[in-house]
Design an enzyme around this catalytic site. Sequence first.
Site, mmCIF file in Angstrom:
data_model
loop_
_atom_site.group_PDB
_atom_site.id
_atom_site.type_symbol
_atom_site.label_atom_id
_atom_site.label_comp_id
_atom_site.label_asym_id
_atom_site.label_seq_id
_atom_site.Cartn_x
_atom_site.Cartn_y
_atom_site.Cartn_z
ATOM 1 N N ASN A 11 0.877 -1.167 0.000
ATOM 2 C CA ASN A 11 0.000 0.000 0.000
ATOM 3 C C ASN A 11 0.917 1.220 0.000
ATOM 4 O O ASN A 11 1.530 1.536 1.015
ATOM 5 C CB ASN A 11 -0.891 -0.022 1.247
ATOM 6 C CG ASN A 11 -1.741 1.235 1.370
ATOM 7 O OD1 ASN A 11 -1.766 2.057 0.447
ATOM 8 N ND2 ASN A 11 -2.429 1.392 2.485
ATOM 9 N N LYS A 13 0.131 4.240 -0.184
ATOM 10 C CA LYS A 13 -0.477 5.430 0.438
ATOM 11 C C LYS A 13 -0.202 6.649 -0.461
ATOM 12 O O LYS A 13 -0.229 6.506 -1.683
ATOM 13 C CB LYS A 13 0.038 5.594 1.871
ATOM 14 C CG LYS A 13 -0.164 4.290 2.675
ATOM 15 C CD LYS A 13 0.043 4.420 4.155
ATOM 16 C CE LYS A 13 -0.205 3.060 4.804
ATOM 17 N NZ LYS A 13 -0.149 3.093 6.263
ATOM 18 N N HIS A 96 -9.650 0.951 4.493
ATOM 19 C CA HIS A 96 -8.391 1.122 5.226
ATOM 20 C C HIS A 96 -8.638 2.039 6.432
ATOM 21 O O HIS A 96 -9.421 2.987 6.345
ATOM 22 C CB HIS A 96 -7.310 1.704 4.310
ATOM 23 C CG HIS A 96 -5.955 1.657 4.944
ATOM 24 N ND1 HIS A 96 -5.540 2.604 5.849
ATOM 25 C CD2 HIS A 96 -4.945 0.760 4.830
ATOM 26 C CE1 HIS A 96 -4.314 2.288 6.260
ATOM 27 N NE2 HIS A 96 -3.934 1.179 5.661
ATOM 28 N N GLU A 98 -7.026 4.397 7.623
ATOM 29 C CA GLU A 98 -6.793 5.829 7.377
ATOM 30 C C GLU A 98 -7.994 6.455 6.672
ATOM 31 O O GLU A 98 -8.323 7.621 6.900
ATOM 32 C CB GLU A 98 -5.490 6.007 6.573
ATOM 33 C CG GLU A 98 -4.275 5.736 7.456
ATOM 34 C CD GLU A 98 -3.038 5.255 6.727
ATOM 35 O OE1 GLU A 98 -2.948 5.390 5.493
ATOM 36 O OE2 GLU A 98 -2.136 4.714 7.406
ATOM 37 N N GLU A 168 -5.605 -5.420 10.015
ATOM 38 C CA GLU A 168 -4.592 -4.416 10.368
ATOM 39 C C GLU A 168 -4.960 -3.770 11.707
ATOM 40 O O GLU A 168 -5.817 -2.878 11.742
ATOM 41 C CB GLU A 168 -4.523 -3.330 9.296
ATOM 42 C CG GLU A 168 -4.130 -3.845 7.938
ATOM 43 C CD GLU A 168 -3.516 -2.747 7.063
ATOM 44 O OE1 GLU A 168 -2.438 -2.996 6.527
ATOM 45 O OE2 GLU A 168 -4.087 -1.652 6.958
ATOM 46 N N GLY A 174 2.216 1.907 11.002
ATOM 47 C CA GLY A 174 3.181 3.001 10.951
ATOM 48 C C GLY A 174 3.799 3.339 12.295
ATOM 49 O O GLY A 174 4.427 4.383 12.461
ATOM 50 N N SER A 214 3.241 -2.472 10.350
ATOM 51 C CA SER A 214 4.678 -2.527 10.648
ATOM 52 C C SER A 214 5.335 -3.846 10.233
ATOM 53 O O SER A 214 6.208 -4.351 10.930
ATOM 54 C CB SER A 214 4.940 -2.225 12.127
ATOM 55 O OG SER A 214 4.527 -0.893 12.428
#
Length: 254
Positions: A11, A13, A96, A98, A168, A174, A214
Amino acid sequence: MNKRIPVIAANWKMYKTKDEALEFIFAVNGNVPERSQVESIICAPAILLNLLVKREGEHLRIGAQNMHYADEGAFTGENSPAQVKTAGADYILIGHSERRSYFGETDKDVNLKMQAAFKYDLTPILCVGEQLADRESHQTKHVLDAQLEKAFDKIDASKAVKTIIAYEPVWAIGTGKTATPEMANDTIKEVRAKVADLYGSEIAQSVRILYGGSVKPNNIHELLKESDIDGALIGGAALESNNFLVFTDAASKK
Ligand SMILES: O=C(CO)COP(=O)(O)O
């Protein structure tokens, strides 16, 4: 039971310019394992999709990171499912964390995007995951079950089986904090049990479920050793072409 083919999805991003994207694809094309061994996917920003699709080799595939669920309409700045599809993408990330937290995407939006993905023959990579507070209050299963139930509403079994699910944990994205392989595997087993609840055990055993959060070259092997982890959805570390090839190579040995 058929063997579940492992999946490695990067991904990207909101990273990479056109030139950086080209450099990456030239470096990995021709070096990823055969698709019968590993599905290797790059989920790129929409504006780079066509550029990458034109250069994808025999074994690499391109996905988008988001789309609107409507067929078309006055939605300035959005991309439709048909636009994603005709740009040549085969996969679409849906839900996702985010998107959920920064762009207010709800479970209802996620479900409409799931329906749109199948309508336009895009394979959804459905992201689910709990917040740190959920885990600390032992609500992980409850939160994931609710996300899955809502995402799969009105999706029949023949479609559900094609979905790739990415677990996730939000607290691991991150942050450098990875769920331990055992913890990730246990939670993914719960995700699979929920799929079995919804569609029966045969479908649950066929659905690929990835871990994300991560993932790095130094922990991918441990993660992939686990019984129920069928691959990984990787952000930061997969921006490096060398790392991407470490991930796909590791998955080819699963
Ligand atoms: O969000 C992720 C992939 O979708 C995970 O990101 P990181 O691998 O950078 O933690």
